[in-house]
Design a protein around this motif. Structure first.
Motif, short mmCIF file in Angstrom:
data_model
loop_
_atom_site.label_atom_id
_atom_site.label_comp_id
_atom_site.label_asym_id
_atom_site.label_seq_id
_atom_site.Cartn_x
_atom_site.Cartn_y
_atom_site.Cartn_z
N PRO A 107 12.60 -26.06 -41.64
CA PRO A 107 13.79 -25.23 -40.90
C PRO A 107 13.54 -24.32 -39.61
CG PRO A 107 12.81 -24.26 -43.07
CD PRO A 107 12.30 -25.60 -42.76
N TRP A 162 18.66 -19.50 -50.91
CA TRP A 162 18.54 -20.39 -49.92
C TRP A 162 17.90 -19.53 -48.53
CZ3 TRP A 162 21.89 -19.74 -46.00
CH2 TRP A 162 23.09 -19.47 -46.18
N ARG A 192 15.74 -17.11 -46.13
CA ARG A 192 14.23 -16.79 -46.23
C ARG A 192 14.23 -15.63 -45.17
NH1 ARG A 192 14.89 -18.79 -50.24
NH2 ARG A 192 13.68 -20.86 -51.24
N HIS A 205 15.01 -18.20 -41.63
CA HIS A 205 15.16 -19.48 -41.75
C HIS A 205 15.58 -19.74 -43.18
CE1 HIS A 205 11.35 -19.88 -44.48
NE2 HIS A 205 11.21 -18.73 -43.49
N ASP A 254 16.63 -22.77 -46.57
CA ASP A 254 16.01 -23.61 -47.38
C ASP A 254 16.91 -25.04 -47.22
OD1 ASP A 254 14.94 -25.17 -49.20
OD2 ASP A 254 15.27 -23.93 -50.84
N THR A 255 16.36 -26.13 -46.94
CA THR A 255 17.14 -27.35 -46.38
C THR A 255 17.11 -28.39 -47.65
OG1 THR A 255 15.48 -28.26 -45.13
CG2 THR A 255 16.99 -27.05 -43.92
N ALA A 256 16.87 -27.78 -48.76
CA ALA A 256 16.63 -28.78 -50.03
C ALA A 256 17.81 -29.38 -50.31
CB ALA A 256 15.75 -28.08 -51.06
N ARG A 296 12.38 -11.77 -53.34
CA ARG A 296 12.98 -12.08 -51.88
C ARG A 296 13.35 -10.93 -51.34
NH1 ARG A 296 17.84 -13.68 -52.31
NH2 ARG A 296 18.37 -13.22 -54.37
#
Length: 421
Positions: A156, A180, A182, A193, A195-197, A252
């Motif tokens: 990312p 998702w 961050r 950024h 999370d591209t999961a 987080r």
């Protein structure tokens, strides 16, 4: 208008002027007073209450994070309660400087004292304090991030968000509202950024909570499958489409403390080279504020000088009249052999008359300069200076004009009488 201001202040939390998380009776009155007076200057809300302590009417979401403040020095607090306006103004200016300090407890102590000044002081000092406090607001730039299309599972990209203002304004707690998102803190703000999961449309917010208020950064992204465009069914803007983290998940949550984040790795000094120290230059805004808070004394000084000249002219007029009367009486006693012009010169009545005319005219000119300078540069003067000038200049004018008129009449009488008596 009054009812609307009351309801709006309580509902939105805008009435929490000191951002302590509670709307007190004093907060609500001050908020309503400002709102009503701005919309209708002819309506003046009033407050009457008999109570002990502070009454909280509602809770506000504007409450900021708490910092244990270091109180300002006792000498500075004493100056804030001085009877002299310029002393109090100097104390407020010093608090504005302390508000810019990187030591957060020191800056927080200054912020609390400035909040009291903004509530209780006269208008020029209250405006000065409010202007300094307006900088202690969360101002993320940008406040909206769009990552565009990102392939699933890709590394990312990172987007920087800068927090404006002094260190106290940049100190905040950051909490992404979606799992998702961050966030990594930096000295000037943060890096964001995603999370591209999981493929799909991502839409979420990052909540920021500072010492004085709160703010939100909105984030958008489109995660596409590795082999083609995204399928229409996954839409993750609704929180129900993704598993929610536990409500008390602190993993987080990020605390941005500029005083603890170095701007760049420290380089060891070269051998036999002393460490370099640099002093940060003043910003343009700080320089402008310093210029604005330096009061001018030209107009009241000119008005005082005009009054002194007018009083001198009046004293010279009395001396002229006294010596003139003595000269006239001596002329009458001399009979046919006397001369009033010689008597007036002998008793020295002309000298104070000339001084009276000169000082009276100078009083009018200097007073006019004082009034002109006050009108042209009013923003450079304190309320006390304006009041003093507006009092002294008219008094000087009121003394100088009649004095000049009587002096001119005395001069005419001398010119006419000396030729015939």
């Amino acid at each position: 208008m009054f009812t609307h201001a009351v309801v709006e202040g309580l509902e939105t939390g805008e009435a929490d002027l000191d951002a302590d998380g509670n709307v007190s009776l004093d907060d609500l009155y001050e908020y309503v007073y400002r709102q009503v007076r701005e919309q209708n200057p002819h309506q003046t809300p009033k407050k009457a209450a008999e109570l002990r302590g502070e009454l909280h009417l509602a809770h506000s979401r504007r409450g900021g994070i708490k910092i244990v403040a270091i109180p300002s020095p006792s000498s500075l607090r004493a100056a804030l309660h001085s009877d002299d306006f310029l002393t109090r103004q100097g104390a407020v200016t010093e608090l504005c400087h302390r508000l810019q300090r990187p030591e957060l407890p020191v800056a927080e102590g200054a912020r609390q004292h400035l909040g009291e000044v903004a509530h209780d002081e006269v208008q020029p000092l209250a405006d000065l304090a409010a202007g300094a406090l307006s900088e202690i607001r969360l101002a993320p730039s940008p406040d909206r991030l769009d990552f565009g299309r990102l392939p699933k599972g890709s590394l990312p990209p990172r987007r920087s968000v800068t927090l404006q203002g002094p260190p106290l304004a940049r100190h905040c707690v950051v909490q992404p509202r979606q799992p998702w998102l961050r966030v990594d803190p930096t000295r000037d703000g943060m890096e964001v950024h995603v999370d591209t999961a999981t493929p799909g449309h991502l839409s979420g917010d990052i909540a920021l909570k500072g010492v004085a208020d709160e703010s939100v950064i909105h984030v958008e992204a489109e995660v596409t499958p590795a082999d083609g465009p995204p399928k229409p069914e996954p839409h993750l803007s609704n929180d129900s489409m993704r598993p929610k983290p536990p409500p008390e998940d602190k993993r987080r949550t990020v605390v941005i403390d500029p005083s603890r984040i170095p701007s760049k790795p420290e380089q060891p000094p070269e051998p036999n080279q002393p460490p370099k120290t640099t002093e940060p230059p003043k910003t343009t805004e700080q320089q402008k504020r310093t210029d604005r808070t330096t009061p001018s004394r030209r107009a009241p000084a000119l008005a005082g000088a005009a009054l002194a000249l007018a009083v001198t002219a009046l004293a010279m007029l009395f001396m002229t009249i006294q010596r003139g009367v003595v000269a006239v009486v001596a002329r009458a006693d001399a009979g046919a052999t006397g001369n009033v012009e010689d008597n007036i010169r002998a008793y020295g009545a002309l000298t104070p008359l000339i001084v009276c005319l000169v000082t009276g005219g100078a009083a009018l000119v200097v007073g006019a300069f004082a009034r002109h300078d006050l009108g042209a540069r009013r923003e450079h003067y304190t309320k006390q200076s304006v009041s003093g000038t507006q009092t002294l200049a008219p008094v000087a004018k009121g003394l100088a004009i009649p004095t000049l008129v009587l002096a001119v009449l005395a001069g005419i009488a001398y010119l006419v009488g000396s030729a015939h008596w």
